[in-house]
Design an enzyme around this catalytic site. Structure first.
Site, PDB file in Angstrom:
ATOM      1  N   HIS A  56       0.848  -1.202   0.000  1.00  0.00           N
ATOM      2  CA  HIS A  56       0.000   0.000   0.000  1.00  0.00           C
ATOM      3  C   HIS A  56       0.875   1.240   0.000  1.00  0.00           C
ATOM      4  O   HIS A  56       2.097   1.152   0.133  1.00  0.00           O
ATOM      5  CB  HIS A  56      -1.027  -0.020   1.136  1.00  0.00           C
ATOM      6  CG  HIS A  56      -0.467   0.107   2.532  1.00  0.00           C
ATOM      7  ND1 HIS A  56       0.374  -0.832   3.087  1.00  0.00           N
ATOM      8  CD2 HIS A  56      -0.644   1.053   3.488  1.00  0.00           C
ATOM      9  CE1 HIS A  56       0.675  -0.462   4.332  1.00  0.00           C
ATOM     10  NE2 HIS A  56       0.081   0.682   4.590  1.00  0.00           N
ATOM     11  N   HIS A  58       1.318   3.953   1.908  1.00  0.00           N
ATOM     12  CA  HIS A  58       1.831   4.724   3.048  1.00  0.00           C
ATOM     13  C   HIS A  58       3.358   4.823   3.006  1.00  0.00           C
ATOM     14  O   HIS A  58       4.045   3.872   2.652  1.00  0.00           O
ATOM     15  CB  HIS A  58       1.365   4.105   4.373  1.00  0.00           C
ATOM     16  CG  HIS A  58      -0.061   4.440   4.697  1.00  0.00           C
ATOM     17  ND1 HIS A  58      -0.816   3.703   5.576  1.00  0.00           N
ATOM     18  CD2 HIS A  58      -0.864   5.439   4.248  1.00  0.00           C
ATOM     19  CE1 HIS A  58      -2.041   4.234   5.668  1.00  0.00           C
ATOM     20  NE2 HIS A  58      -2.086   5.289   4.865  1.00  0.00           N
ATOM     21  N   ASP A  60       5.677   4.710   5.057  1.00  0.00           N
ATOM     22  CA  ASP A  60       6.534   3.770   5.788  1.00  0.00           C
ATOM     23  C   ASP A  60       6.576   2.399   5.100  1.00  0.00           C
ATOM     24  O   ASP A  60       7.165   1.451   5.623  1.00  0.00           O
ATOM     25  CB  ASP A  60       6.088   3.641   7.255  1.00  0.00           C
ATOM     26  CG  ASP A  60       4.676   3.108   7.410  1.00  0.00           C
ATOM     27  OD1 ASP A  60       3.770   3.597   6.703  1.00  0.00           O
ATOM     28  OD2 ASP A  60       4.477   2.202   8.243  1.00  0.00           O
ATOM     29  N   HIS A  61       5.979   2.293   3.915  1.00  0.00           N
ATOM     30  CA  HIS A  61       6.063   1.058   3.118  1.00  0.00           C
ATOM     31  C   HIS A  61       6.715   1.282   1.749  1.00  0.00           C
ATOM     32  O   HIS A  61       7.016   0.316   1.054  1.00  0.00           O
ATOM     33  CB  HIS A  61       4.675   0.422   2.975  1.00  0.00           C
ATOM     34  CG  HIS A  61       4.093   0.047   4.308  1.00  0.00           C
ATOM     35  ND1 HIS A  61       4.064  -1.244   4.776  1.00  0.00           N
ATOM     36  CD2 HIS A  61       3.593   0.824   5.298  1.00  0.00           C
ATOM     37  CE1 HIS A  61       3.543  -1.255   6.000  1.00  0.00           C
ATOM     38  NE2 HIS A  61       3.256  -0.007   6.340  1.00  0.00           N
ATOM     39  N   HIS A 114      -7.636  -0.500   5.813  1.00  0.00           N
ATOM     40  CA  HIS A 114      -6.605   0.426   6.301  1.00  0.00           C
ATOM     41  C   HIS A 114      -6.423   1.539   5.261  1.00  0.00           C
ATOM     42  O   HIS A 114      -6.476   2.724   5.579  1.00  0.00           O
ATOM     43  CB  HIS A 114      -5.320  -0.370   6.513  1.00  0.00           C
ATOM     44  CG  HIS A 114      -4.122   0.420   6.922  1.00  0.00           C
ATOM     45  ND1 HIS A 114      -4.023   1.060   8.137  1.00  0.00           N
ATOM     46  CD2 HIS A 114      -2.956   0.675   6.271  1.00  0.00           C
ATOM     47  CE1 HIS A 114      -2.837   1.658   8.211  1.00  0.00           C
ATOM     48  NE2 HIS A 114      -2.178   1.455   7.093  1.00  0.00           N
ATOM     49  N   ASP A 133      -0.364  -3.984   6.648  1.00  0.00           N
ATOM     50  CA  ASP A 133      -1.197  -3.324   7.658  1.00  0.00           C
ATOM     51  C   ASP A 133      -2.665  -3.744   7.547  1.00  0.00           C
ATOM     52  O   ASP A 133      -3.559  -2.997   7.936  1.00  0.00           O
ATOM     53  CB  ASP A 133      -1.061  -1.797   7.546  1.00  0.00           C
ATOM     54  CG  ASP A 133       0.362  -1.330   7.824  1.00  0.00           C
ATOM     55  OD1 ASP A 133       1.224  -2.176   8.145  1.00  0.00           O
ATOM     56  OD2 ASP A 133       0.615  -0.117   7.708  1.00  0.00           O
ATOM     57  N   HIS A 171       4.353  -4.486  10.969  1.00  0.00           N
ATOM     58  CA  HIS A 171       4.853  -3.707  12.115  1.00  0.00           C
ATOM     59  C   HIS A 171       5.057  -4.571  13.350  1.00  0.00           C
ATOM     60  O   HIS A 171       4.368  -5.578  13.533  1.00  0.00           O
ATOM     61  CB  HIS A 171       3.851  -2.602  12.483  1.00  0.00           C
ATOM     62  CG  HIS A 171       3.778  -1.486  11.498  1.00  0.00           C
ATOM     63  ND1 HIS A 171       4.572  -0.373  11.583  1.00  0.00           N
ATOM     64  CD2 HIS A 171       3.017  -1.327  10.390  1.00  0.00           C
ATOM     65  CE1 HIS A 171       4.287   0.442  10.575  1.00  0.00           C
ATOM     66  NE2 HIS A 171       3.348  -0.111   9.825  1.00  0.00           N
TER      67      HIS A 171
HETATM   68 FE    FE Z   1       2.471   0.856   8.102  1.00  0.00          FE
HETATM   69 ZN    ZN Z   2      -0.038   1.707   6.539  1.00  0.00          ZN
END
Ligand code: FE
Ligand code: ZN
Length: 255
Positions: A56, A58, A60-61, A114, A133, A171
């Protein structure tokens, strides 16, 4: 032969993965929070990157993707639905599509909730799924873009996979997830012992991810909205499981 999978801690609490097909040498990275730890893991194993699977959009990915590709060119695979907000994709996929990593076939599942467009990659021959996530160890991602029924529906797609499937999520949130899980499912003995094991692992600095789907089915409250003890604890006996899920997810948001 099955995939060889390496867990790579990134940033403060993210996980990326390397999935290596020993027959052909092809190797996929799953999500790229940052490039350096993934490049280090590739070098350590002597593996050559061939694919990057993005779950996805985001940051942080995906934030490490440009740096990773600069050092290790690879085909980038991501959701068609997210193509407008992901880095450029070489292969855009939707639910039902497959991705080949050497001789290994990954099946794409839409696990929106999410985010809308979040996908998971399931490799049944290796009994592995990369969920990021969506389904997480003792938890699930916060429902940012989708609806509660949509997230419940997405989790149901994962719940019916083979219980021995290993769940590679995004995570290290398991310890706080366990505290919350105990608040809605306090008499679940499997959960109580898992929470103790999670505390012990974290005290030693060990990861609690991946987990197995069997463990999640027994202890993850977000998969257990049909459980009568949880329903009774919430005063929702007989309610629609999607509504029970929504209540659990809403409580987690304020926990
Ligand atoms: Fe994440
Ligand atoms: Zn995420």
């Amino acid at each position: 032969m099955t995939l060889q999978i390496l867990t790579i801690p990134c940033l403060s609490d993210n996980y990326a993965y390397l999935a290596h097909d020993p027959a052909t040498g092809q190797t996929a990275a799953v999500d790229v929070p940052e490039a350096a730890p993934i490049l280090k893991a590739l070098a350590g194993k002597g593996w050559v990157l061939s694919h990057v699977l993005i779950t996805h959009h985001h940051y942080d990915h995906v934030d490490g993707l440009a740096d990773l590709l600069a050092a290790a060119p690879a085909q980038v695979v991501g959701a068609t639905a997210d193509a407008h907000r992901l880095p450029p994709l070489d292969i855009a996929v939707t639910e039902g599509d497959t991705v080949k990593i050497g001789e290994q076939t990954g099946h794409v599942l839409d696990v929106s909730g999410h985010t809308v467009g979040h996908i998971a990659f399931h490799f049944p021959d290796s009994a592995a799924i990369f969920t990021a996530d969506s389904l997480m160890a003792l938890g699930c991602g916060r429902v940012f873009e989708g609806t509660m029924p949509q997230m419940w529906h997405s989790l149901q797609k994962l719940a019916v996979l083979s219980p021995e499937t290993t769940v590679y999520s995004g995570h290290e949130y398991t310890q706080s997830n366990a505290k919350f899980a105990l608040s809605v499912d306090p008499s679940n003995s499997a959960l109580i012992s898992r929470a103790t094991a999670v505390d012990a692992a974290r005290a030693k600095g060990q990861p609690t991810v991946p987990s197995t789907l069997a463990e999640e089915l027994a202890t993850n409250p977000f998969l257990r909205a049909t459980d009568l003890d949880i329903q009774a604890h919430l005063g929702m006996v007989g309610a629609d499981p999607a509504d029970v899920f929504a209540e659990i997810r809403t409580r987690k948001d304020c926990f």
